[in-house]
Write a protein that holds these residues in place. Structure first.
Motif, PDB file in Angstrom:
ATOM      1  N   UNK A  76       0.845  -1.198   0.000  1.00 44.63           N
ATOM      2  CA  UNK A  76       0.000   0.000   0.000  1.00 44.63           C
ATOM      3  C   UNK A  76       0.867   1.230   0.000  1.00 44.63           C
ATOM      4  N   UNK A  78       0.696   4.634   1.697  1.00 42.06           N
ATOM      5  CA  UNK A  78      -0.100   5.248   2.754  1.00 42.06           C
ATOM      6  C   UNK A  78      -0.264   6.741   2.492  1.00 42.06           C
ATOM      7  N   UNK A  79      -1.107   7.378   3.314  1.00 44.12           N
ATOM      8  CA  UNK A  79      -1.397   8.810   3.107  1.00 44.12           C
ATOM      9  C   UNK A  79      -0.136   9.680   3.077  1.00 44.12           C
ATOM     10  N   UNK A  80       0.896   9.249   3.798  1.00 45.12           N
ATOM     11  CA  UNK A  80       2.138  10.023   3.793  1.00 45.12           C
ATOM     12  C   UNK A  80       2.905   9.863   2.486  1.00 45.12           C
ATOM     13  N   UNK A  82       4.350   7.037   1.553  1.00 44.39           N
ATOM     14  CA  UNK A  82       5.348   5.978   1.643  1.00 44.39           C
ATOM     15  C   UNK A  82       4.696   4.629   1.393  1.00 44.39           C
ATOM     16  N   UNK A  84       4.333   0.581   1.807  1.00 44.74           N
ATOM     17  CA  UNK A  84       4.568  -0.388   2.866  1.00 44.74           C
ATOM     18  C   UNK A  84       4.140  -1.760   2.409  1.00 44.74           C
ATOM     19  N   UNK A  86       2.531  -5.048   2.988  1.00 47.93           N
ATOM     20  CA  UNK A  86       1.483  -5.507   3.886  1.00 47.93           C
ATOM     21  C   UNK A  86       1.420  -7.019   3.921  1.00 47.93           C
ATOM     22  N   UNK A  98      -8.045  -8.142  -0.174  1.00 48.07           N
ATOM     23  CA  UNK A  98      -8.036  -6.723   0.188  1.00 48.07           C
ATOM     24  C   UNK A  98      -9.081  -5.918  -0.593  1.00 48.07           C
ATOM     25  N   UNK A 106      -7.236  -2.337  -1.783  1.00 50.25           N
ATOM     26  CA  UNK A 106      -6.519  -1.434  -0.891  1.00 50.25           C
ATOM     27  C   UNK A 106      -5.010  -1.524  -1.106  1.00 50.25           C
ATOM     28  N   UNK A 107      -4.578  -2.575  -1.817  1.00 54.52           N
ATOM     29  CA  UNK A 107      -3.161  -2.793  -2.065  1.00 54.52           C
ATOM     30  C   UNK A 107      -2.947  -3.002  -3.547  1.00 54.52           C
ATOM     31  N   UNK A 201       8.840  -3.493   9.481  1.00 55.02           N
ATOM     32  CA  UNK A 201       8.686  -2.209  10.154  1.00 55.02           C
ATOM     33  C   UNK A 201       9.987  -1.636  10.687  1.00 55.02           C
TER      34      UNK A 201
ATOM     35  N   UNK B 147     -11.132  -7.475   7.691  1.00 60.80           N
ATOM     36  CA  UNK B 147      -9.773  -7.618   7.185  1.00 60.80           C
ATOM     37  C   UNK B 147      -9.150  -6.240   6.948  1.00 60.80           C
ATOM     38  N   UNK B 148      -9.929  -5.314   6.422  1.00 61.68           N
ATOM     39  CA  UNK B 148      -9.421  -3.964   6.186  1.00 61.68           C
ATOM     40  C   UNK B 148      -8.982  -3.325   7.505  1.00 61.68           C
ATOM     41  N   UNK B 158       3.479  -0.491  11.323  1.00 64.61           N
ATOM     42  CA  UNK B 158       4.615  -0.320  10.420  1.00 64.61           C
ATOM     43  C   UNK B 158       5.285   1.037  10.580  1.00 64.61           C
ATOM     44  N   UNK B 240      -1.458  12.560   7.549  1.00 57.15           N
ATOM     45  CA  UNK B 240      -1.011  12.568   6.153  1.00 57.15           C
ATOM     46  C   UNK B 240       0.398  13.086   5.977  1.00 57.15           C
TER      47      UNK B 240
END
Lengths: 249, 249
Positions: A76, A78-80, A82, A84, A86, A98, A106-107, A201, B147-148, B158, B240
């Motif tokens: 995924x 992420x909002x930042x 970056x 990751x 999963x 997902x 989501x991924x 992580x 799951x989400x 992470x 974010x």
DNA sequence: CGTGGCCTTGAAACTTTTCAAAAATTGTGG
DNA sequence: CCACAATTTTTGAAAAGTTTCAAGGCCACG
């Protein structure tokens, strides 16, 4: 049409009934006549090369997938901004769950090596499920196992020491390869150090150092992606809380 | 039979059709006649007090549960003998999926407050599923959302900075309370600092300090378990990737 | 044989944990 | 309803572990 393609298409037409992953995958414990119907619903797919995607983040979730060979990672952003890692999916493990919550993935799912996958379209699944009680039970079980996998990941990430996480990771990897019938003490790591770092992580330098410490301890032998587990017994003990044995300087 | 019991039993007999959680729970988007059959399969249960268990780790998984009110935590005791909080379940969220993979619960589920739960026995589920296509779809969707939820937990764990994890935790909590129709900016935290620490993968002192820093920053106001989110907008920005604003000494 | 990508290693900076103790809160009985 | 005891939470300082930044080594591939 060249000979390679002919062979590949031949490969693709292998049925669930003859697949070596049958016992791990959706067909397990499904009756012969049901299996035949499932078999027809499962689509062939051309092999993916390393780095190719099965689907991207945000895609409408149209299918579930299982890799026959070749591992996948799910990633995924992420909002930042970056990315990751999963999930890590070895052959026989369901990919695509997902997308079941929201209807969109989501991924992203990316092949870590050349891989051939089976695809079961959601539309077919919805048709088949009410008709095949065996598939119903098995899908719930397989989804449950996938959830258990995620729980192990949470338990791993809950450890606060990098070495503990690595130990848990290697031990889990070993068990999964065992299940697949591989030589689980001699593994080619499916991911780069950076991918492992993301999964664990930590940063990649920490992965490198942690592997180094476990090697100094005599537990493993790593050369790049080649991993030998030298003492599986003690690996299991370490996972269970045994402290590291004193390592001679 | 005292008056209190009469009231409780009256409460327990409320049907799915009239439950405020209907839209979030299994009945959502199920036809009226199907709903009636689901309703009859769902068992009443006496309310649980804080600290009581819905099931223990290792129990045979016989049912799925949904809390009508009162939150639950799911806890595993890992091989090292340390317990870890794997999940937090607010009202309307499915509890018990940790038993679907192996047939036995991988976690214990413990009430965080007085709680009343609905119970759907697996046996009933297996009977109903092939007959109620609406339930089928909805179960898959609800399992997917669960799951989400787990994926969000993995994404949280992470993050490598305690404050990032806390930010993600608070933001996620806020969104879940919003969905429930609560005043999401004025929350009574459902867990102790120690539980939060376990969920976040840090020690409890770190939780305390992290909350302190976010308070100094003007984002939140915490007094024990009372949490005021003072600036939800900036909370979202921080999640974010926005850096913390300079805090005057 | 050189290039680029991946991995390892070192040293300093930073964050979290650990240990210890004080403060605040909760529950309880008088 | 208050006071006390027990529990939970906060705070401080030192120790431990991880990240960051930088450089060097290794390997595969053209």
């Amino acid at each position: 049409m060249n000979p390679t393609n002919v062979i590949e298409i031949g490969e693709l037409r292998r049925s669930c009934a003859s697949c070596s992953l049958q016992q791990l995958c959706l067909p397990a414990s499904i009756e012969a006549d049901e299996l035949d119907r499932l078999d027809r619903a499962v689509r062939a797919r051309r092999p993916l090369r390393r780095g190719e995607h099965l689907y991207h983040q945000g895609d409408v979730a149209r299918s579930l997938f299982v890799s026959r060979d070749g591992a996948f990672k799910t990633v995924t952003v992420d909002p930042e901004g970056e990315s990751q890692i999963i999930g890590l999916h070895l052959p026989g493990e369901l990919i695509g769950l997902d997308g079941m919550g929201s209807g969109r993935h989501l991924c992203a799912a990316e092949a870590l090596q050349t891989a051939t996958v089976c695809e079961l379209p959601m539309s077919q699944l919805e048709t088949l499920l009410p008709q095949l009680p065996g598939l119903q039970r098995q899908l719930l079980r397989v989804m449950g196992r996938s959830r258990d996998q995620d729980q192990s990941h949470v338990e791993l990430l809950g450890r606060r020491q990098a070495d503990d996480r690595m130990l848990l990771f290697l031990h889990g990897l070993r068990e999964r390869y065992l299940l697949l019938g591989h030589d689980a003490d001699q593994i080619t790591l499916p991911m780069s150090r950076e991918d492992m770092a993301s999964y664990l992580g930590v940063v990649l330098e920490t992965v490198s150092r942690s592997l180094g410490r476990l090697q100094d301890e005599g537990l493993i032998d790593v050369r790049g992606r080649q991993l030998h587990i030298l003492d599986a017994r003690r690996l299991a003990q370490r996972v269970q809380g045994e402290p590291p044995r004193q390592v001679g300087s």
